[in-house]
Design a protein around this motif. Structure first.
Motif, PDB file in Angstrom:
ATOM      1  N   ASN A 229      37.490 -37.335  -9.733  1.00  0.00           N
ATOM      2  CA  ASN A 229      37.786 -36.543 -10.924  1.00  0.00           C
ATOM      3  C   ASN A 229      38.947 -35.579 -10.644  1.00  0.00           C
ATOM      4  OD1 ASN A 229      37.182 -33.688 -12.348  1.00  0.00           O
ATOM      5  ND2 ASN A 229      36.480 -35.292 -13.741  1.00  0.00           N
ATOM      6  N   ARG A 230      38.912 -34.901  -9.493  1.00  0.00           N
ATOM      7  CA  ARG A 230      39.997 -33.959  -9.157  1.00  0.00           C
ATOM      8  C   ARG A 230      41.327 -34.697  -8.975  1.00  0.00           C
ATOM      9  NH1 ARG A 230      35.592 -31.946  -6.276  1.00  0.00           N
ATOM     10  NH2 ARG A 230      36.236 -32.956  -4.331  1.00  0.00           N
ATOM     11  N   ASP A 231      41.263 -35.888  -8.375  1.00  0.00           N
ATOM     12  CA  ASP A 231      42.488 -36.682  -8.215  1.00  0.00           C
ATOM     13  C   ASP A 231      43.072 -37.068  -9.578  1.00  0.00           C
ATOM     14  OD1 ASP A 231      42.214 -36.513  -5.494  1.00  0.00           O
ATOM     15  OD2 ASP A 231      41.450 -38.558  -5.212  1.00  0.00           O
ATOM     16  N   ALA A 232      42.192 -37.380 -10.509  1.00  0.00           N
ATOM     17  CA  ALA A 232      42.660 -37.737 -11.857  1.00  0.00           C
ATOM     18  C   ALA A 232      43.305 -36.526 -12.536  1.00  0.00           C
ATOM     19  CB  ALA A 232      41.503 -38.280 -12.694  1.00  0.00           C
ATOM     20  N   VAL A 233      42.723 -35.335 -12.331  1.00  0.00           N
ATOM     21  CA  VAL A 233      43.315 -34.103 -12.889  1.00  0.00           C
ATOM     22  C   VAL A 233      44.721 -33.902 -12.310  1.00  0.00           C
ATOM     23  CG1 VAL A 233      43.122 -31.575 -12.962  1.00  0.00           C
ATOM     24  CG2 VAL A 233      41.094 -32.994 -13.379  1.00  0.00           C
ATOM     25  N   ASP A 234      44.860 -34.098 -10.983  1.00  0.00           N
ATOM     26  CA  ASP A 234      46.190 -33.980 -10.343  1.00  0.00           C
ATOM     27  C   ASP A 234      47.181 -34.980 -10.944  1.00  0.00           C
ATOM     28  OD1 ASP A 234      45.141 -32.074  -8.643  1.00  0.00           O
ATOM     29  OD2 ASP A 234      44.951 -33.427  -6.907  1.00  0.00           O
ATOM     30  N   TRP A 235      46.701 -36.218 -11.142  1.00  0.00           N
ATOM     31  CA  TRP A 235      47.571 -37.278 -11.661  1.00  0.00           C
ATOM     32  C   TRP A 235      48.028 -36.946 -13.079  1.00  0.00           C
ATOM     33  CZ3 TRP A 235      47.283 -40.888 -15.700  1.00  0.00           C
ATOM     34  CH2 TRP A 235      48.214 -41.926 -15.638  1.00  0.00           C
TER      35      TRP A 235
ATOM     36  N   ALA B  73      50.665 -34.255 -12.992  1.00  0.00           N
ATOM     37  CA  ALA B  73      51.969 -34.790 -12.560  1.00  0.00           C
ATOM     38  C   ALA B  73      52.638 -35.570 -13.689  1.00  0.00           C
ATOM     39  CB  ALA B  73      51.779 -35.685 -11.333  1.00  0.00           C
ATOM     40  N   GLN B  74      51.847 -36.327 -14.463  1.00  0.00           N
ATOM     41  CA  GLN B  74      52.411 -37.074 -15.587  1.00  0.00           C
ATOM     42  C   GLN B  74      52.993 -36.123 -16.625  1.00  0.00           C
ATOM     43  OE1 GLN B  74      52.106 -40.107 -13.714  1.00  0.00           O
ATOM     44  NE2 GLN B  74      52.448 -40.701 -15.836  1.00  0.00           N
TER      45      GLN B  74
ATOM     46  N   LYS C 115      54.006 -33.109 -16.315  1.00  0.00           N
ATOM     47  CA  LYS C 115      55.230 -32.462 -15.804  1.00  0.00           C
ATOM     48  C   LYS C 115      56.408 -33.431 -15.859  1.00  0.00           C
ATOM     49  CE  LYS C 115      53.308 -28.807 -12.923  1.00  0.00           C
ATOM     50  NZ  LYS C 115      52.835 -28.426 -11.585  1.00  0.00           N
ATOM     51  N   SER C 116      56.139 -34.693 -15.517  1.00  0.00           N
ATOM     52  CA  SER C 116      57.237 -35.675 -15.524  1.00  0.00           C
ATOM     53  C   SER C 116      57.758 -35.924 -16.937  1.00  0.00           C
ATOM     54  CB  SER C 116      56.784 -36.987 -14.874  1.00  0.00           C
ATOM     55  OG  SER C 116      55.975 -37.734 -15.767  1.00  0.00           O
ATOM     56  N   TYR C 117      56.905 -35.724 -17.950  1.00  0.00           N
ATOM     57  CA  TYR C 117      57.357 -35.881 -19.346  1.00  0.00           C
ATOM     58  C   TYR C 117      58.219 -34.689 -19.787  1.00  0.00           C
ATOM     59  CZ  TYR C 117      53.172 -38.946 -19.611  1.00  0.00           C
ATOM     60  OH  TYR C 117      52.197 -39.885 -19.394  1.00  0.00           O
ATOM     61  N   GLY C 118      58.138 -33.591 -19.016  1.00  0.00           N
ATOM     62  CA  GLY C 118      58.814 -32.366 -19.428  1.00  0.00           C
ATOM     63  C   GLY C 118      57.986 -31.539 -20.393  1.00  0.00           C
ATOM     64  N   CYS C 119      56.687 -31.792 -20.444  1.00  0.00           N
ATOM     65  CA  CYS C 119      55.821 -30.992 -21.329  1.00  0.00           C
ATOM     66  C   CYS C 119      55.869 -29.528 -20.862  1.00  0.00           C
ATOM     67  CB  CYS C 119      54.382 -31.529 -21.298  1.00  0.00           C
ATOM     68  SG  CYS C 119      53.387 -30.976 -22.705  1.00  0.00           S
ATOM     69  N   GLN C 120      55.899 -28.607 -21.842  1.00  0.00           N
ATOM     70  CA  GLN C 120      56.069 -27.188 -21.514  1.00  0.00           C
ATOM     71  C   GLN C 120      54.732 -26.552 -21.157  1.00  0.00           C
ATOM     72  OE1 GLN C 120      58.059 -26.989 -25.391  1.00  0.00           O
ATOM     73  NE2 GLN C 120      59.571 -25.653 -24.453  1.00  0.00           N
ATOM     74  N   ASN C 121      54.804 -25.463 -20.391  1.00  0.00           N
ATOM     75  CA  ASN C 121      53.612 -24.650 -20.059  1.00  0.00           C
ATOM     76  C   ASN C 121      52.443 -25.495 -19.547  1.00  0.00           C
ATOM     77  OD1 ASN C 121      55.333 -22.899 -21.376  1.00  0.00           O
ATOM     78  ND2 ASN C 121      53.724 -21.854 -22.509  1.00  0.00           N
TER      79      ASN C 121
ATOM     80  N   ARG D 242      54.179 -36.981 -24.208  1.00  0.00           N
ATOM     81  CA  ARG D 242      55.428 -37.587 -23.716  1.00  0.00           C
ATOM     82  C   ARG D 242      56.492 -37.627 -24.820  1.00  0.00           C
ATOM     83  NH1 ARG D 242      57.686 -42.564 -23.758  1.00  0.00           N
ATOM     84  NH2 ARG D 242      55.931 -43.589 -24.786  1.00  0.00           N
ATOM     85  N   ILE D 243      56.098 -38.082 -25.995  1.00  0.00           N
ATOM     86  CA  ILE D 243      57.080 -38.250 -27.072  1.00  0.00           C
ATOM     87  C   ILE D 243      57.558 -36.906 -27.626  1.00  0.00           C
ATOM     88  CG2 ILE D 243      57.321 -39.105 -29.452  1.00  0.00           C
ATOM     89  CD1 ILE D 243      55.640 -41.567 -28.449  1.00  0.00           C
ATOM     90  N   PHE D 244      56.621 -35.967 -27.821  1.00  0.00           N
ATOM     91  CA  PHE D 244      57.042 -34.658 -28.346  1.00  0.00           C
ATOM     92  C   PHE D 244      57.855 -33.863 -27.313  1.00  0.00           C
ATOM     93  CE2 PHE D 244      53.789 -35.275 -31.694  1.00  0.00           C
ATOM     94  CZ  PHE D 244      54.548 -34.889 -32.795  1.00  0.00           C
ATOM     95  N   SER D 245      57.759 -34.243 -26.031  1.00  0.00           N
ATOM     96  CA  SER D 245      58.525 -33.532 -25.000  1.00  0.00           C
ATOM     97  C   SER D 245      59.930 -34.098 -24.808  1.00  0.00           C
ATOM     98  CB  SER D 245      57.776 -33.596 -23.659  1.00  0.00           C
ATOM     99  OG  SER D 245      56.498 -33.017 -23.777  1.00  0.00           O
ATOM    100  N   MET D 246      60.254 -35.171 -25.525  1.00  0.00           N
ATOM    101  CA  MET D 246      61.603 -35.739 -25.373  1.00  0.00           C
ATOM    102  C   MET D 246      62.634 -34.689 -25.806  1.00  0.00           C
ATOM    103  SD  MET D 246      60.997 -39.628 -26.717  1.00  0.00           S
ATOM    104  CE  MET D 246      60.143 -40.829 -25.696  1.00  0.00           C
ATOM    105  N   PRO D 247      63.781 -34.646 -25.101  1.00  0.00           N
ATOM    106  CA  PRO D 247      64.741 -33.555 -25.316  1.00  0.00           C
ATOM    107  C   PRO D 247      65.340 -33.499 -26.717  1.00  0.00           C
ATOM    108  CG  PRO D 247      65.553 -35.168 -23.690  1.00  0.00           C
ATOM    109  CD  PRO D 247      64.138 -35.511 -23.981  1.00  0.00           C
ATOM    110  N   ASP D 248      65.290 -34.596 -27.468  1.00  0.00           N
ATOM    111  CA  ASP D 248      65.881 -34.558 -28.816  1.00  0.00           C
ATOM    112  C   ASP D 248      64.859 -34.214 -29.901  1.00  0.00           C
ATOM    113  OD1 ASP D 248      64.457 -36.914 -28.649  1.00  0.00           O
ATOM    114  OD2 ASP D 248      65.996 -38.177 -29.569  1.00  0.00           O
ATOM    115  N   VAL D 249      63.641 -33.831 -29.514  1.00  0.00           N
ATOM    116  CA  VAL D 249      62.580 -33.585 -30.497  1.00  0.00           C
ATOM    117  C   VAL D 249      62.305 -32.082 -30.633  1.00  0.00           C
ATOM    118  CG1 VAL D 249      60.173 -34.048 -31.115  1.00  0.00           C
ATOM    119  CG2 VAL D 249      61.513 -35.788 -29.908  1.00  0.00           C
TER     120      VAL D 249
END
Ligand code: ZN
Length: 410
Positions: free
Chosen positions: A69-75, A78-79, A81-87, A210-217
């Motif tokens: 469960n903790r590994d899934a939370v980490d994963w 990381a996802q 953050k990789s999308y660029g989601c804020q906060n 992921r989609i709402f974090s795209m830079p043009d949105v």
């Protein structure tokens, strides 16, 4: 604009006047027809949705209080953050349940009431189950999982203590102090891979992040993305969030910064069990083999909740978004939202849950025999099942894109 004025400059008014007017008219039509929300919905992709579900399934049933469960939370973190989601943040809370009673019981909220079958109120959430069928209790038998690799991943038992869950945000440009909350629960049970319950809903929330974090949105209002933990133990992760974050709503911090760590809640929408609408089970209580052609999404609100009227309006707004944006399956509205993370929010803010079936009358009547069972694994589901999940993603993206006035830079 540029090509129009160039055209006007290049030709004499007399000859080109008509062409120019037509050109302007065409541009105007294009502008009214241009729908940025439709553009965002078209960015959803079945293969991407499936790969996010597979990413979650690698951690088995993700039972709370275990390393998997903790590994899934980490994963998940990381996802996001990789999308660029804020906060991107973690909510931390304690989960220390009373020791289990010696005599085992089934799942919560699924016992027929003493007033017998077929009577109002005999199913979860005040629903009525018309059939004799009832959902089974949670599978707690490791040997019921035939795949030794999945069994091995799920071996570690749960222990009490500290828990974490991940959230992130799309910050609104005009009203950063107000937001809608989109949720799914990342924990599961039953010795499978918790694919339908609830990687399917978690992946909707992650794909929308992921989609709402795209830079043009851009959106005018904020959107919270929440991957709840401890749903299966009684909604403890969602409750912890509501308790910790509720009092922070709408407060600017630091003062004068224009930052709102917890914008005021406008609505909460949960996604839980999004893929299976195979109809009633077979006579021996097993999953009917195919997604039924009449499959639909069930949008539920709680008619007994404090915000019932507003939640009902929101439910029909979601249904309209389905008609406008979904490519495959329709949606229906029902009044018995229950047994999921929207519950702690329903008397605080208008709240909905989206599901594959009505939680009370249908899942309560065993319409999803994968629920908390070892067959809730990737190999059980076909693209028709995954497509029902993606249809819910299209529906919520369409609805939330309109509510937050989403735009895409051209
Ligand atoms: Zn669930």
């Amino acid at each position: 604009m540029r090509s129009t004025s160039l055209l006007a400059a290049a030709c004499g008014l007399l000859i080109c006047g008509t062409a120019n007017a037509q050109n302007n008219a065409a541009a105007a039509t294009q502008d009214t027809a241009y729908d940025p929300v439709g553009v965002l919905v078209s960015r959803l992709d079945l293969e991407k949705y499936k790969s996010t579900i597979k990413g979650l399934a690698q951690f088995g049933d993700r039972r709370q209080g275990t390393k998997r469960n903790r590994d899934a939370v980490d994963w998940i973190e990381a996802q996001l953050k990789s999308y660029g989601c804020q906060n991107v943040e973690r909510i931390t809370y304690e989960y220390n349940p009373a020791p289990p009673r010696p005599a085992g019981g089934g799942g919560r909220g699924n016992a027929p009431s003493p007033n017998g079958r077929g009577r109002p109120g005999n199913g979860p959430g005040g629903s009525r189950i018309f059939s004799d069928m009832r959902e089974r209790g949670v599978n707690n038998d490791s040997l019921a999982q035939p795949d030794p690799a999945i069994r091995a991943i799920n071996m570690e038992p749960t222990t009490p203590g500290q828990r974490q869950e991940v959230i992130c945000m799309k910050i609104g440009t005009k009203y950063p102090n107000e937001m809608y909350i989109l949720g799914g629960h990342m924990d599961g049970i039953g010795w499978g891979q918790a694919v339908n319950d609830d990687a399917s809903g978690s992946a909707i929330v992650m794909e929308l992040a992921r989609i709402f974090s795209m830079p043009d949105v851009q959106t005018e209002r904020s959107i919270r993305f929440a991957l709840w933990n401890n749903e299966e133990t009684g909604l403890n992760g969602a409750r912890a969030y509501a308790e910790q974050r509720g009092p922070m709503q709408g407060k600017e911090s630091p003062a004068g910064s224009g930052k709102y760590p917890e914008p005021k809640w406008l609505g909460m929408i949960q996604h839980d069990m999004m893929m299976v609408d195979h109809g009633p089970p077979t006579a021996d209580g097993k999953l009917a083999p195919e997604q039924r052609p009449e499959a639909d999404i069930n949008i539920e609100f709680a008619i007994t909740s404090k915000f019932a009227d507003d939640a009902m309006k929101m439910a029909f707004f979601w249904r309209a978004a389905n008609e406008k944006y979904a490519t495959h399956y329709p949606a229906a509205v029902g009044p018995h939202m229950t047994n999921t993370d929207s519950d702690p929010f329903k008397d605080l803010v208008p709240s909905l849950s989206l599901r594959e079936n009505e939680r009370g009358s249908q899942i309560g009547g065993n319409w999803d025999p994968t629920h908390h069972q070892p067959i809730d694994v990737l190999t059980t589901f076909t693209d028709k099942d995954f497509m029902l999940g993606l249809t819910s993603a299209q529906t919520t993206l369409g609805a939330i894109g309109q509510l937050t006035k989403a735009t895409v830079k051209r």
